[in-house]
Scaffold this motif. Sequence first.
Motif, PDB file in Angstrom:
ATOM      1  N   MET A  69       1.085  -1.079   0.133  1.00 38.58           N
ATOM      2  CA  MET A  69      -0.156   0.191   0.246  1.00 38.58           C
ATOM      3  C   MET A  69       1.040   1.312   0.347  1.00 38.58           C
ATOM      4  O   MET A  69       0.902   1.506  -0.940  1.00 38.58           O
ATOM      5  N   TYR A  70       1.697   1.294   1.101  1.00 38.79           N
ATOM      6  CA  TYR A  70       2.265   2.731   1.340  1.00 38.79           C
ATOM      7  C   TYR A  70       3.656   2.861  -0.372  1.00 38.79           C
ATOM      8  O   TYR A  70       4.407   3.632  -0.670  1.00 38.79           O
ATOM      9  N   SER A  71       4.577   1.582  -0.445  1.00 39.81           N
ATOM     10  CA  SER A  71       5.410   1.622  -1.247  1.00 39.81           C
ATOM     11  C   SER A  71       5.111   1.826  -2.978  1.00 39.81           C
ATOM     12  O   SER A  71       6.383   1.352  -4.127  1.00 39.81           O
ATOM     13  N   VAL A  72       3.862   1.357  -3.403  1.00 35.30           N
ATOM     14  CA  VAL A  72       3.384   0.650  -4.427  1.00 35.30           C
ATOM     15  C   VAL A  72       1.951   1.424  -4.968  1.00 35.30           C
ATOM     16  O   VAL A  72       1.908   2.364  -6.262  1.00 35.30           O
ATOM     17  N   VAL A  73       1.329   1.423  -4.710  1.00 30.53           N
ATOM     18  CA  VAL A  73      -0.244   1.940  -4.391  1.00 30.53           C
ATOM     19  C   VAL A  73      -0.321   3.448  -4.190  1.00 30.53           C
ATOM     20  O   VAL A  73      -0.701   3.573  -5.093  1.00 30.53           O
ATOM     21  N   THR A  74       0.032   4.237  -3.476  1.00 37.26           N
ATOM     22  CA  THR A  74       0.506   5.233  -3.377  1.00 37.26           C
ATOM     23  C   THR A  74       0.830   5.817  -4.632  1.00 37.26           C
ATOM     24  O   THR A  74       0.079   6.910  -4.487  1.00 37.26           O
TER      25      THR A  74
END
Length: 312
Positions: A277-282
Amino acid sequence: MEATNQTIISEFLLLGLTDDPQLQSLIFNLFLAMYLVTILGNLLIILAVSSDFRLHTPMYFFFSNLSFTDICLSTTIIPKMLVNIQAQDQSITYTECLSQVYFVLLCTVLENFLLAVMAYDRFVAICHPLRYRVIMSPCLCVLLVLGSVFISIVDALVHTLMLLCLSFCEDLEIPHFFCELAPLIKLACSDTLINNILVYFVVTVFAGVPVFGIIFSYIRIVSSILRMPSSEGRHKAFSTCGSHLSVVSLFYGTGFGVYISAAVTDSTRKTAVASVMYSVVTQMLNPFIYSLRNRDMKEALRKLLGRTASFL
């Protein structure tokens, strides 16, 4: 077990998100699609800001730097993961792993500071509108970005050099899809007290100070907006902060969720999944948040795509 000196380590093994071979193809296609969308979306933002004179303002200058940081972070993580899945090889060399740790730290800390700088920009724009152009001069904007980059480089370099001092044993399996600082420290055989103290200290300072700055800025912003006599003025002021607030909520919300996940579960694999979530999706969603909620950005993108289509 006697510790093996770190200088003879040739590679680590990235265990990835799952052991199920049937899901590898799905994960490959999903991450490839997210990576392409991330690169294309953030690149369009940078091109739109640079090509449209109306967007040559501090807010969009900072956001284009944020987009560049998102491109760098995604490129640091995803291509190596895709290569490993395609080759059915979980290995990553010692040098590649430390390089990945360095650039992930650099980009993450830089994004943290850029979000704080953007909050300060919104604070000046709303609370001191008549002095905005004087305060947020081009020189100050460049200095704020360069200062953020310098702090991020120093932070990433210190952590990476501290990793070089650690010794690793035979267990070199990293339960993650990229080399992250915390899992690497856990693999070390040597004493990691200094490394852990350094991590907690840096997180407290380099995450706590920007977060406090963002919170303080928005307390002042909300207070100033509520004193506005016109409802139309209040709505316009809130709308100028909406995109930044959405990005801030997404970045810190997902990051906080990862740490909560790590605290409540013993499964490192589940923590790795949460890290997506924080390393790719954001990084993939940031361009959409700014372009869909901002009329000037949508107009600039429309003109850019129109010129590109006519050229082709």
